[in-house]
Design an enzyme around this catalytic site. Structure first.
Site, PDB file in Angstrom:
ATOM      1  N   ASP A  41      11.175   0.778   3.260  1.00 24.44           N
ATOM      2  CA  ASP A  41      10.824  -0.337   4.155  1.00 24.44           C
ATOM      3  C   ASP A  41      10.933  -1.676   3.447  1.00 24.44           C
ATOM      4  O   ASP A  41      11.904  -2.404   3.610  1.00 24.44           O
ATOM      5  CB  ASP A  41       9.423  -0.116   4.709  1.00 24.44           C
ATOM      6  CG  ASP A  41       9.032  -1.164   5.746  1.00 24.44           C
ATOM      7  OD1 ASP A  41       9.923  -1.911   6.189  1.00 24.44           O
ATOM      8  OD2 ASP A  41       7.843  -1.236   6.100  1.00 24.44           O
ATOM      9  N   GLY A  45       5.365  -2.463  -0.486  1.00 26.33           N
ATOM     10  CA  GLY A  45       4.694  -1.514   0.384  1.00 26.33           C
ATOM     11  C   GLY A  45       3.861  -2.139   1.486  1.00 26.33           C
ATOM     12  O   GLY A  45       3.928  -3.341   1.761  1.00 26.33           O
ATOM     13  N   GLY A 186     -13.073   1.211  16.252  1.00 27.58           N
ATOM     14  CA  GLY A 186     -13.304   1.530  14.850  1.00 27.58           C
ATOM     15  C   GLY A 186     -13.995   0.398  14.129  1.00 27.58           C
ATOM     16  O   GLY A 186     -13.513  -0.741  14.135  1.00 27.58           O
ATOM     17  N   ALA A 275      -8.263   0.925  14.998  1.00 24.05           N
ATOM     18  CA  ALA A 275      -8.426   0.859  13.541  1.00 24.05           C
ATOM     19  C   ALA A 275      -9.411   1.936  13.107  1.00 24.05           C
ATOM     20  O   ALA A 275     -10.507   1.645  12.641  1.00 24.05           O
ATOM     21  CB  ALA A 275      -8.907  -0.522  13.118  1.00 24.05           C
ATOM     22  N   VAL A 276      -9.010   3.192  13.290  1.00 26.39           N
ATOM     23  CA  VAL A 276      -9.906   4.315  13.003  1.00 26.39           C
ATOM     24  C   VAL A 276      -9.602   4.967  11.662  1.00 26.39           C
ATOM     25  O   VAL A 276     -10.168   6.015  11.343  1.00 26.39           O
ATOM     26  CB  VAL A 276      -9.830   5.370  14.127  1.00 26.39           C
ATOM     27  CG1 VAL A 276     -10.337   4.799  15.430  1.00 26.39           C
ATOM     28  CG2 VAL A 276      -8.400   5.900  14.284  1.00 26.39           C
ATOM     29  N   ARG A 278      -6.604   5.595   8.174  1.00 28.26           N
ATOM     30  CA  ARG A 278      -5.203   5.763   7.777  1.00 28.26           C
ATOM     31  C   ARG A 278      -4.976   7.197   7.317  1.00 28.26           C
ATOM     32  O   ARG A 278      -5.912   7.876   6.870  1.00 28.26           O
ATOM     33  CB  ARG A 278      -4.835   4.771   6.666  1.00 28.26           C
ATOM     34  CG  ARG A 278      -5.006   3.316   7.089  1.00 28.26           C
ATOM     35  CD  ARG A 278      -4.540   2.369   5.997  1.00 28.26           C
ATOM     36  NE  ARG A 278      -3.117   2.476   5.739  1.00 28.26           N
ATOM     37  CZ  ARG A 278      -2.167   1.858   6.433  1.00 28.26           C
ATOM     38  NH1 ARG A 278      -2.500   1.082   7.452  1.00 28.26           N
ATOM     39  NH2 ARG A 278      -0.890   2.001   6.125  1.00 28.26           N
ATOM     40  N   HIS A 450     -23.234 -21.959 -15.848  1.00 21.07           N
ATOM     41  CA  HIS A 450     -24.099 -22.532 -14.802  1.00 21.07           C
ATOM     42  C   HIS A 450     -23.476 -23.826 -14.275  1.00 21.07           C
ATOM     43  O   HIS A 450     -22.959 -24.622 -15.051  1.00 21.07           O
ATOM     44  CB  HIS A 450     -25.483 -22.835 -15.375  1.00 21.07           C
ATOM     45  CG  HIS A 450     -26.402 -23.496 -14.399  1.00 21.07           C
ATOM     46  ND1 HIS A 450     -27.040 -22.798 -13.383  1.00 21.07           N
ATOM     47  CD2 HIS A 450     -26.769 -24.793 -14.259  1.00 21.07           C
ATOM     48  CE1 HIS A 450     -27.772 -23.631 -12.675  1.00 21.07           C
ATOM     49  NE2 HIS A 450     -27.625 -24.849 -13.179  1.00 21.07           N
TER      50      HIS A 450
END
Length: 474
Positions: A41, A45, A186, A275-276, A278, A450
């Protein structure tokens, strides 16, 4: 880039150019091995092109707009206008730049690049089907192989990603307009990150989750902070509901959900994002031809060096199992490459941190208190709230806390849970502490700059010892 050829011979074949694959390829080449990297692809990735990087680009952009709107307390009054086309162009420029850099790094290290899909013929040969039109096939013969084919979004029955109004995470990140109403199926890290993005872009967001909470992999007091902020963004949660179907309506679509008791609910929307989770990509590899089959969860099993049951074949990244994280893939890629070059360095998954880029962020590593108790430790816990941090006060965001977990007997750091601004950055200090066997005393006596948020890690370590300065010791 390699043109079509009858045959390529190589020492090491790497299949998949995501974080695990291109890292393995470069490291193997650094060991003076001849390396061929096949990618079907885009180099980099899913993470670089359709996941980690574009989602964080969107998160940064929408946070900028949202923070400007919320800055009246600082004397800043603004009402930003969001141009989705321009935002998409910027996001794409980021991913293109990084993908190009991956390709250049591979070439600079002497890695041979092939664009196509590799499938095993036998234990030392793959057939590559080229992705370009009007191209044939060629074979690659190899001595050793690293599989790094990654993962893809899980589809659920009735919600096909080819349907116009059903989005995968990849579709959501490519959206050129913002739906008025978005139903997200999800409430894991992908669902929660994208819910936050689209809520800040102005969408009316409803989250449907079969379980009884968001981000179920994390402790309740950590996720409670994220849920509260999500509610402030008007994200509507529906727990205990599973999406069963969707259908067209006169003014959009509606998503039908069902509880375990069979009670149905209807959620109006313009788009639905599924979106449950991969699943590993192994179906294109022809694994049966080398006698290597995925386990019951679809993963390729490996030892701690990445070696599979076929001795000269390794697997890294999402395809090799949980946690499915890009940085875990990169680490496994270097471990596998070192091992096949006879310089083994085993991977230790305990010190691999995880981050969720919600608002606020989550950063975790190692053991929780309950994990430590189950493993036989008598843990001590230190906690420091960001509301007591001078730096947090100057940013205007004091939400959340740092919690460190240590062995009560030796003081050795076992883990941390951080929720708040820049938690993804802060957790690295604790990951290093776990990796080198550092103690509470080591962190507490290390001088931290700090004012910084990282001082909260130091204060949490001091709190675990009972002598924090800027919070009460209990």
């Amino acid at each position: 880039m390699v043109d079509e050829d009858d045959s390529i011979e190589t020492d090491v074949l790497v299949i998949g150019a995501g974080p695990g694959g291109y890292t393995a390829a470069i490291r193997a080449a650094q060991h003076d091995l001849d390396v061929t990297l096949v990618e079907k692809d885009a180099f980099g990735g899913v993470c670089l092109n359709h996941g980690c990087i574009p989602s964080k680009a969107y998160i940064s952009a929408t946070d900028t707009a949202h923070d400007a709107k919320q800055a009246s307390e600082m004397g800043i009054f603004a009402d930003p206008v969001i141009d989705m086309t321009k935002m998409q162009e910027w996001k794409s420029s980021v991913t293109s730049k990084l993908a190009g850099a991956v390709e250049k790094l591979c070439k600079a290290n002497g890695v041979t690049l092939v664009e196509g899909t590799a499938s095993f013929v036998d234990e030392h040969e793959v057939r590559v089907t080229y992705r370009r039109e009007n191209r044939g096939r060629s074979s690659v013969t190899f001595d050793r192989c690293v599989i790094s084919t990654g993962s893809r979004p899980i589809q659920i029955p009735g919600f096909d990603f080819t349907d116009r109004d059903v989005w995968s995470s990849r579709d959501a990140l490519a959206a050129e307009s913002v739906p008025d109403r978005l139903v997200v199926v999800g409430a894991g890290y992908i669902g929660m990150e994208l819910s936050t993005v689209f809520a800040k872009l102005g969408a009316e967001v409803s989250v449907v989750e079969m379980l009884d909470d968001a981000l179920p992999a994390y402790e309740d007091d950590v996720t409670r902070v994220v849920r509260k902020r999500a509610s402030e963004l008007d994200i509507d949660f529906h727990f205990g509901e599973g999406a069963s179907e969707w259908r067209d309506t006169d003014d959009g679509i509606e998503v039908i959900t069902e509880t375990e008791d069979g009670v149905e609910s209807v959620h109006p929307a313009d788009k639905v994002l599924v979106a449950v989770g991969r699943q590993p990509v192994t179906d294109t590899l022809g694994l049966k031809n080398i006698g290597l089959l995925p386990n019951g969860n679809g993963f390729i099993e490996t030892d701690r060096h990445g070696r599979t049951s076929v001795e000269h074949v390794f697997a890294v990244g999402d395809v090799a199992g949980e946690p499915m994280l890009a940085h875990k893939a990169s680490k496994e890629g270097t471990v596998a490459a070192d091992t096949l070059a006879d310089k083994p360095t085993p991977s230790d998954t305990r010190s691999i941190p995880a981050a969720v880029f919600t608002d606020p962020e989550l950063g975790t590593v190692g053991l929780t208190k309950s994990d430590a108790e189950r493993e036989g430790y008598d843990p001590v816990v230190g906690k420091f709230p960001f509301r007591a941090s001078g730096r947090a006060l100057t940013t205007g965001d004091t939400t959340g806390f740092v919690r460190v977990v240590a062995d009560g007997e030796r003081g050795t750091i076992l883990g941390a849970q951080i929720v708040g601004a820049d938690a993804s950055e802060l957790v690295a200090e604790v990951a290093l502490a776990i990796d080198v066997g550092a103690t509470l005393e080591d962190i507490a006596t290390t001088v931290h700059t700090h004012p910084t948020l990282s001082e909260a890690v130091m204060e949490a370590a001091e709190n675990a010892q009972g002598h924090a300065i800027h919070t009460l010791n209990r």
